[in-house]
Design an enzyme around this catalytic site. Structure first.
Site, PDB file in Angstrom:
ATOM      1  N   CYS B 162       0.802  -1.230   0.000  1.00  0.00           N
ATOM      2  CA  CYS B 162       0.000   0.000   0.000  1.00  0.00           C
ATOM      3  C   CYS B 162       0.829   1.271   0.000  1.00  0.00           C
ATOM      4  O   CYS B 162       0.272   2.367  -0.018  1.00  0.00           O
ATOM      5  CB  CYS B 162      -0.958  -0.029   1.182  1.00  0.00           C
ATOM      6  SG  CYS B 162      -1.852  -1.582   1.238  1.00  0.00           S
ATOM      7  N   HIS B 295      -2.329   8.237   6.227  1.00  0.00           N
ATOM      8  CA  HIS B 295      -2.636   6.962   5.565  1.00  0.00           C
ATOM      9  C   HIS B 295      -4.028   6.523   6.033  1.00  0.00           C
ATOM     10  O   HIS B 295      -4.861   6.176   5.223  1.00  0.00           O
ATOM     11  CB  HIS B 295      -1.551   5.941   5.915  1.00  0.00           C
ATOM     12  CG  HIS B 295      -1.667   4.655   5.160  1.00  0.00           C
ATOM     13  ND1 HIS B 295      -1.686   4.606   3.783  1.00  0.00           N
ATOM     14  CD2 HIS B 295      -1.774   3.368   5.588  1.00  0.00           C
ATOM     15  CE1 HIS B 295      -1.800   3.339   3.397  1.00  0.00           C
ATOM     16  NE2 HIS B 295      -1.855   2.569   4.461  1.00  0.00           N
ATOM     17  N   HIS B 332      -9.670   2.418   0.284  1.00  0.00           N
ATOM     18  CA  HIS B 332      -8.213   2.238   0.234  1.00  0.00           C
ATOM     19  C   HIS B 332      -7.871   1.695  -1.139  1.00  0.00           C
ATOM     20  O   HIS B 332      -8.250   0.582  -1.498  1.00  0.00           O
ATOM     21  CB  HIS B 332      -7.771   1.268   1.337  1.00  0.00           C
ATOM     22  CG  HIS B 332      -6.284   1.137   1.453  1.00  0.00           C
ATOM     23  ND1 HIS B 332      -5.406   1.786   0.613  1.00  0.00           N
ATOM     24  CD2 HIS B 332      -5.518   0.437   2.314  1.00  0.00           C
ATOM     25  CE1 HIS B 332      -4.167   1.492   0.956  1.00  0.00           C
ATOM     26  NE2 HIS B 332      -4.200   0.664   1.992  1.00  0.00           N
TER      27      HIS B 332
END
Lengths: 353, 404
Positions: B162, B295, B332
């Site tokens: 990620c 994040h 996400h």
């Protein structure tokens, strides 16, 4: 341009016993199959059994090769881990797809998913070494290791006092080779290692796997194998000879400055012509050395070829079995690696004594 | 500028669940309009069970928008990447045919998995979809981008879970700084797949509703799909072609948590190290940061570790600047997250706005930190953007205002 980096240790796992100290391709394992899995070293010697049981092939190979490299370099502290993998952790990816296809409604085991991510080898190394520094994974097909190498050279330019661990790893998987076969990548019949070169062996490559890792820094040290001067890649090129000439020019060299060339001939008649052309136009008077005829083909096989080049510099020898064409050498000061896969992902690595 | 050689950002392009170009994304952020909803494209058991940030255009519409014949093999991630990269290249007005050294660096986590999972058994029996076999490896997507735009310079692909796109942006900047490239198209892409939805669900970190970043009762993420690219140029090049940058990339940091395969350490060591390095490279101190695009995945572990790391970097809750996670808008988006959030960071600088952290009601008890929950206008000179991933991969980027 970046400055040269010195290689202080290496570890290599492949379909040959490259993990043995001082192995130099005097004798090679023969195979008559396609694909070919690696010769496994004793993974238990370098990975605790509890961790080993959970690790996939890429992680096992990468950690073992890393630790071999570190042992040779005197177990120095590592500041960064930079890896390349063309295909990533294929078997765990396949496993997770197969689980989903079997029954999505079940509670699925997450381990294959976690371990399918391409950065798992670099992560496992960082975890095993407790290395909190820079950590990167390149996944650019047959130029994955070269990207890692370029980044390593860039990183050491930015941090001249640091030491890095650099490597490439690729595993075969189980279903994937079937797909490669359907796509026409693999050789049928004539799947022999060592592959006969310079004969019409038909289309296709012999698929294999492996890992090679290196400890590198800007410091010359006492026992460095040699130094890497430059690396460059080209996704596609119509004129490989021009690509090579420009690379040499940029590095202030002409062809006479090269004492041997390592080339990625893999016995696939569809693409080996590219090497024949550059040999005819550029490398006629230079020893031409192969590596894929004994290591097979995988995206990061060039990392194993780099290990071979470093050994050649250190020993001032070319393994007889791998010397394909051209004259005997007259001292090995500078070796050029040129490889491509399926007509794409051309790369050049320049190595010096 | 505090940084001696800032990297210029001259163009950006984005496609996500909240908009099919940058302007539409900005509009949704300003209206607090999220893009999270039911799954409609993927055939999956989770269709009516889990919510995602899906892009409404199907693959056929994407092929048509790009003028690519539908008979050719492009996976969804690549189609999305082409849309976003095209917008970025057009906006920057860069000349890809010039002798300048151009790089394309793309990030992706599962490559052509959406095709592989769909045709996994079909490939063996029928030749209908076999032209998709070569699309599986991650690098294939970037090579298709290079071919589409006619870029034959430096081409590479990054996959660090990620944090992938943040690392792609960082590599572009470092190569320009080292004089290896003049201009770089950098970013990331990931489409939704059964592989990733089931993966995060099997880890029990997929929420049963809408994700709630930094909330005490957060219970997991929503996945989303997106592609986002920005164009980076050397300071010399923008000066020569008299192009006004839209913002600068001034700082970047990369570290590894070296703690666990998937979980972050409680004190967020990797995140802390990445942010610290980014500040050092930018020549800034923590007080210079006006907004943090976190994040903030809304998993219990990430938000706790990141919150902890933020407190360590900024010293105390009082010194913590406005921060928010925009993942409740987009979901996400994995390898695209670092790039789409880089664009949100640049938009924050351009429009002097802090974008809201949606679905927040109660601070994490042990941390007490409270994100910005409404759209807020304020003076913003420097934005910090975080991206963390599996395998302990932590990256941080700092973006700075163009006319400072």
């Amino acid at each position: 341009m970046t400055k040269p980096i010195y290689i202080h240790g290496h570890g290599c796992i492949s379909i040959q016993p490259t993990f043995e100290t001082n192995y130099f391709f005097e004798t090679v394992h023969t195979y008559a199959q396609n694909p070919i899995p690696v010769l496994d070293p004793d993974y238990k010697a370098r990975i605790p059994p509890l961790q080993l049981r959970r690790m996939n092939k890429s992680m096992k190979m990468a950690i073992s090769a890393s630790k071999l490299a570190l042992e040779e370099a005197g177990n120095v502290d590592i500041d960064a881990v930079i890896t390349g993998t063309g295909q990533g952790c294929l078997r765990d990816s396949e496993r997770f797809v197969e689980t989903i296809l079997a029954d999505e409604a079940e509670l699925l085991n997450p381990t294959p998913f976690i371990q399918s991510t391409h950065n798992m080898a670099a992560a496992a190394i960082a975890l095993a070494l407790g290395c909190k520094g820079y950590n990167m994974t390149y996944v650019n097909n047959a130029n994955s290791f070269e990207s890692a190498l370029l980044d390593g050279m860039l990183y050491l330019q930015e941090h001249p006092s640091k030491t890095i661990l650099l490597g490439g790893v690729d595993e075969l998987g189980s279903r994937s080779p079937e797909f490669w076969n359907i796509a026409g990548y693999l050789k049928h019949g004539n799947s022999i290692i060592p592959s006969p070169m310079n004969v019409d062996s038909g289309p296709g490559e012999i698929s294999a796997e492996g890992a090679a890792f290196f400890v590198a820094s800007h410091q010359e040290g006492k026992q460095a194998y040699g130094k890497i001067i430059a690396v460059e890649t080209r996704h596609k090129t119509e004129d490989a000879a021009a690509f090579i000439n420009q690379f040499l020019q940029r590095n202030g060299l002409d062809i006479e400055a090269i004492d041997a060339v390592l080339m990625g001939n893999n016995g696939d008649v569809r693409y080996d012509g590219i090497y024949e052309t550059v040999c005819r136009t550029l490398f006629q008077g230079i020893p031409q050395v192969g590596f894929k005829q004994v290591l097979g083909e995988y995206d990061t096989v060039v990392a194993a070829a780099l290990m071979l080049a470093l050994h050649m510099l250190k020993r001032q020898q070319i393994p007889k079995l791998l010397h394909m064409n051209g004259p005997q050498h007259h001292g090995l000061q500078r070796i050029l690696l040129y490889t491509q896969r399926r007509g794409k992902n051309h790369s050049l690595i320049l190595v010096e004594r | 500028m505090t940084n001696r050689s800032p990297i210029a950002i001259t163009g950006m392009g984005a496609i996500s669940a909240i908009g099919q170009d940058v302007a539409a994304n900005l509009n949704s952020l300003q209206q607090s309009k999220h893009g999270i909803g039911p799954i409609t494209h993927l055939e999956t058991f989770h269709r009516d069970r889990l919510l995602v940030g899906e892009i409404s255009m199907n693959n056929a519409a994407l092929y048509d928008r790009l003028g690519i014949p539908r008979t050719e093999a492009y996976t969804r991630s690549t189609l999305l990447a082409l849309v976003a990269a095209k917008e970025a290249i057009d906006a920057a007005g860069i000349d890809l045919g010039s002798p300048l050294r151009t790089g394309i660096i793309s990030a992706i986590t599962v490559g052509g998995m959406d095709a592989t999972e769909q045709y996994y058994d079909d490939y063996l029996d029928s030749d209908t979809h076999r032209h998709f076999i070569p699309t599986h490896p991650c690098g294939y997507s970037t090579e298709q981008l290079a071919d589409y735009f006619g870029i034959n310079g430096f081409v590479t692909t990054i996959s660090t879970a990620c944090s992938s796109a943040a690392n792609a942006i960082m590599l572009g900047a470092r190569m320009i700084k080292a004089g290896l490239l003049d201009q770089a198209i950098v970013g990331g892409t990931d489409c939704l797949s059964k592989f990733t939805i089931n993966g995060f669900n099997s880890l029990m970190i997929y929420t049963d509703g809408h994700c709630r970043p930094f909330d005490e009762n957060r219970n997991g993420l929503n996945l989303g799909e997106a592609a986002a690219f920005i164009v980076l140029e050397s300071p010399k090049l923008v000066e020569e072609r008299k192009k006004q940058p839209i913002a600068y990339l001034t700082g970047y940091g990369n570290a590894n948590d070296a703690y666990h395969q998937t979980a972050s350490s409680d004190d967020g060591e990797g995140a802390y190290l990445a942010m610290k390095q980014a500040l050092e490279i930018a020549g800034l101190t923590a007080e210079d940061i006006d907004y943090v695009n976190a994040h903030g995945t809304a998993t219990p572990n990430n938000d706790f570790a990141e919150g902890h790391a933020l407190l360590r970097i900024f010293g105390s809750m009082d010194n913590l600047p406005d921060f928010s996670s925009t993942k409740a808008f987009t979901g996400h988006t994995l390898a695209a997250a670092g790039a789409i959030e880089a664009i949100f960071s640049v938009l924050a600088l351009q429009h002097q706005l802090v974008f809201p952290n949606l679905n927040f009601s109660q601070p994490i008890t042990s941390l007490g930190i409270v994100p910005q929950t409404n759209l807020k206008s304020k003076r913003i000179s420097h934005v910090l953007s975080n991206s963390f991933g599996f395998g302990g991969n932590c990256s941080a980027l700092i973006f700075s205002k163009a006319d400072d």
